[in-house]
Design a protein around this motif. Structure first.
Motif, short mmCIF file in Angstrom:
data_model
loop_
_atom_site.label_atom_id
_atom_site.label_comp_id
_atom_site.label_asym_id
_atom_site.label_seq_id
_atom_site.Cartn_x
_atom_site.Cartn_y
_atom_site.Cartn_z
N LEU A 49 0.77 -1.34 -0.12
CA LEU A 49 0.09 -0.22 0.17
C LEU A 49 0.92 1.44 -0.15
CD1 LEU A 49 -3.06 1.18 0.12
CD2 LEU A 49 -2.67 1.03 2.56
N GLU A 50 1.83 1.21 0.67
CA GLU A 50 2.96 2.36 0.95
C GLU A 50 3.25 2.56 -0.44
OE1 GLU A 50 3.42 4.32 3.38
OE2 GLU A 50 2.72 3.39 4.92
N SER A 53 0.69 3.93 -3.01
CA SER A 53 -0.08 5.17 -2.73
C SER A 53 0.98 6.27 -2.99
CB SER A 53 -0.80 5.39 -1.38
OG SER A 53 0.51 5.09 -0.46
N ALA A 54 2.19 6.05 -2.71
CA ALA A 54 3.27 7.13 -3.38
C ALA A 54 3.46 7.14 -4.81
CB ALA A 54 4.61 6.64 -2.60
N VAL A 57 0.39 9.07 -5.81
CA VAL A 57 0.66 10.74 -5.49
C VAL A 57 1.47 11.26 -6.63
CG1 VAL A 57 1.38 12.44 -3.88
CG2 VAL A 57 -0.18 10.42 -3.26
N GLY A 58 2.53 10.43 -6.89
CA GLY A 58 3.54 11.07 -7.85
C GLY A 58 2.85 11.27 -9.20
N LEU A 61 0.40 14.09 -9.08
CA LEU A 61 0.77 15.45 -9.04
C LEU A 61 1.63 15.70 -10.37
CD1 LEU A 61 3.09 15.89 -5.65
CD2 LEU A 61 0.92 17.38 -6.36
N GLY A 79 7.10 12.67 -12.55
CA GLY A 79 6.49 12.29 -11.33
C GLY A 79 6.21 10.76 -11.31
N LEU A 82 9.60 9.63 -9.76
CA LEU A 82 9.90 10.25 -8.38
C LEU A 82 8.55 9.61 -7.35
CD1 LEU A 82 10.32 14.00 -9.00
CD2 LEU A 82 11.90 12.37 -8.01
N GLY A 83 7.50 9.24 -7.81
CA GLY A 83 6.53 8.66 -7.05
C GLY A 83 6.94 7.22 -6.58
N ALA A 85 10.34 6.21 -6.40
CA ALA A 85 11.37 6.37 -5.62
C ALA A 85 10.72 6.78 -4.08
CB ALA A 85 12.18 7.54 -5.86
N ALA A 86 9.68 7.54 -4.05
CA ALA A 86 9.15 7.79 -2.92
C ALA A 86 8.51 6.67 -2.16
CB ALA A 86 8.03 9.08 -3.06
N MET A 89 11.01 4.72 -0.72
CA MET A 89 11.39 5.44 0.51
C MET A 89 10.73 4.88 1.61
SD MET A 89 13.89 7.88 0.83
CE MET A 89 13.88 9.47 1.78
N ASN A 90 9.36 4.84 1.16
CA ASN A 90 8.26 4.65 2.36
C ASN A 90 8.29 3.63 2.84
OD1 ASN A 90 6.91 7.01 2.15
ND2 ASN A 90 5.42 6.41 1.08
N ARG A 93 11.40 2.87 5.02
CA ARG A 93 11.10 3.66 6.37
C ARG A 93 10.37 2.72 7.14
NH1 ARG A 93 10.41 9.40 4.41
NH2 ARG A 93 12.09 10.17 4.66
N ILE B 157 10.97 13.88 -3.65
CA ILE B 157 10.51 12.59 -3.38
C ILE B 157 10.12 12.62 -2.06
CG2 ILE B 157 11.48 10.38 -2.52
CD1 ILE B 157 13.36 10.48 -4.79
N GLU B 158 10.53 13.55 -1.14
CA GLU B 158 10.03 13.59 0.19
C GLU B 158 8.82 14.20 0.22
OE1 GLU B 158 11.19 12.97 2.99
OE2 GLU B 158 13.11 12.08 2.72
N ILE B 160 6.18 14.00 -1.92
CA ILE B 160 5.50 12.72 -2.31
C ILE B 160 5.37 11.74 -1.36
CG2 ILE B 160 5.12 10.92 -3.97
CD1 ILE B 160 6.67 12.61 -6.34
N SER B 161 6.38 11.54 -0.71
CA SER B 161 6.35 10.70 0.48
C SER B 161 5.52 11.23 1.50
CB SER B 161 7.90 10.14 0.72
OG SER B 161 7.56 9.68 2.10
N LEU B 163 2.95 13.52 1.14
CA LEU B 163 1.59 13.53 0.53
C LEU B 163 0.87 12.22 0.50
CD1 LEU B 163 1.83 15.98 -2.19
CD2 LEU B 163 0.93 16.44 0.08
N SER B 164 1.95 11.08 0.26
CA SER B 164 1.10 9.64 0.18
C SER B 164 0.71 9.24 1.69
CB SER B 164 2.28 8.79 -0.42
OG SER B 164 3.29 8.41 0.64
N VAL B 167 -3.11 9.24 0.99
CA VAL B 167 -3.68 8.24 0.33
C VAL B 167 -3.49 6.70 1.02
CG1 VAL B 167 -3.34 6.91 -1.69
CG2 VAL B 167 -3.21 9.53 -1.68
N SER B 168 -2.39 6.50 1.87
CA SER B 168 -2.50 5.36 2.29
C SER B 168 -3.37 5.30 3.48
CB SER B 168 -0.93 4.88 2.82
OG SER B 168 -0.39 5.67 3.77
N ARG B 172 -6.19 2.35 3.22
CA ARG B 172 -6.07 1.23 3.94
C ARG B 172 -7.57 0.78 4.84
NH1 ARG B 172 -1.18 0.81 5.96
NH2 ARG B 172 -1.55 2.95 6.50
#
Lengths: 99, 245
Positions: A49-50, A53-54, A57-58, A61, A79, A82-83, A85-86, A89-90, A93, B157-158, B160-161, B163-164, B167-168, B172
């Motif tokens: 999902l992470e 969803s990123a 959003v990418g 946008l 986008g 980058l999305g 990649a984001a 990243m999610n 994390r 990237i940050e 978008i991360s 803002l996401s 959405v998540s 969910r």
């Protein structure tokens, strides 16, 4: 009411109550507080999902910027990457755990 | 319900119907949920007994549960957010649980509802971070010590991360509720369709019925778990806003 003897009684009562509860298995920690205790299925769903969803959003946008500036494929492509990649990243994390 | 026609109609349960113009069944269940939460807290705590009864226990346990969660996740400064997180948790929990009643409508199964809730959380978290840290908040989007030429890649990237999260968070809850209710409806339709096939069908219908019994139990778990996840992620985002990592 508040004499020290009573306070000591109270403390030993709490201790005995806690011991009794632990014996009966009543004080098990609530499930889900620990990230590591999450089920593999749940963790997988969360990571997916992470990621998605990123990406959404990418792309969203990118499309919005393109619509605004009038450069159709440019920001969409940017986008998209980058999305993605984001999203990675999610997930990174998420797997790192926090704090 | 399902027996009309020999098709599986799993999605009609999510349709909005107008009770009065502009007031849908979704709104009705939000209202019921809000009243039920208020009633639980007000009636439950009315007698203030030293040894609580059932209703008082329920009110106290839910209060304590969310209080501990906020305390653990956001930290001591996070206590002022407790009313917000508690309201959110109880509203989502009652939305999910009311949806488990037969003929009830699950308002958390609409992305419009969950997205709005997530947006409220998102705006609050951003506002808190801006209020507490001012311009330093924007440092969140560019980690210190990263080479400056990477900024054009890292900052988008940050952002978008960040803002996401909306959405998540919303998807969910929405997806879990929709998936669960679709599964329930599909297996319930199997029972009805097989049952109309005569004796053999009735025997065969026992299997989807058994699965449905299991699914109902599972859905209660999901209803609670998703409210919990929604609340705890709100707490984690609040922690980020208060401490900026």
């Amino acid at each position: 009411m508040d004499d020290p003897g009573k306070a000591g009684d109270q403390a030993s009562f709490e201790a005995r109550l806690a011991a009794a509860r632990a014996r009966q298995g009543l004080d098990t920690p609530p499930a889900g507080t620990d990230r590591q205790a999450a089920s593999p299925w749940g963790l997988g769903m969360r990571a997916g999902l992470e990621l998605a969803s990123a990406l959404a959003v990418g792309v969203g946008l990118g499309l919005a910027l393109d619509w605004w500036v009038g450069t159709r494929p440019l920001f969409l492509v940017a986008g998209l990457f980058l999305g993605g990649a984001a999203g990675v990243m999610n997930v990174y994390r998420l797997m790192l755990g926090r704090r | 319900m399902a027996a009309e026609g020999k098709t599986i109609d799993a999605l009609s349960q999510f349709e909005l119907t107008h009770i009065v113009a502009g007031f849908t069944n979704s709104n009705l269940y939000m209202l019921i949920g809000g009243i039920a939460v208020s009633a639980l807290m007000v009636l439950g705590m009315q007698r203030r007994e030293r040894v609580p009864g059932r209703l008082q226990s329920l009110a106290e346990v839910s209060y304590q549960f969310v209080h501990n969660m906020v305390d653990e996740q956001v930290g001591h400064e996070g206590r002022k957010f407790f009313p917000f997180v508690f309201t959110l948790f109880m509203f989502v929990l009652f939305g999910n649980m009311l949806g488990m009643l037969p003929y009830a409508f699950t308002f958390t199964s609409h992305i419009a509802v969950t997205f709005t809730l997530a947006l409220v959380v998102f705006i609050l978290v951003t506002a808190v971070a801006l209020a507490l840290h001012g311009m330093k908040f924007f440092g969140y989007f560019f980690p210190e010590g990263a080479p400056l030429w990477l900024a054009p890649i890292i900052i988008p990237i940050e952002i978008i991360s960040y803002l996401s999260r909306v959405v998540s968070l919303s998807v969910r809850l929405f997806a879990n509720m929709v998936a669960g209710h679709v599964m329930l409806k599909v297996f319930a339709t199997f029972v009805v369709l097989l049952g109309s096939l005569g004796v053999v069908g009735v025997i065969g219908a026992a299997a989807p019925l058994a699965i449905n019994v299991l699914l109902v139990g599972f859905e209660f778990l999901v209803a609670f778990l998703q409210a919990y996840v929604f609340a705890i992620l709100t707490c984690i985002y609040l922690h980020d806003a208060v401490h900026l990592h």
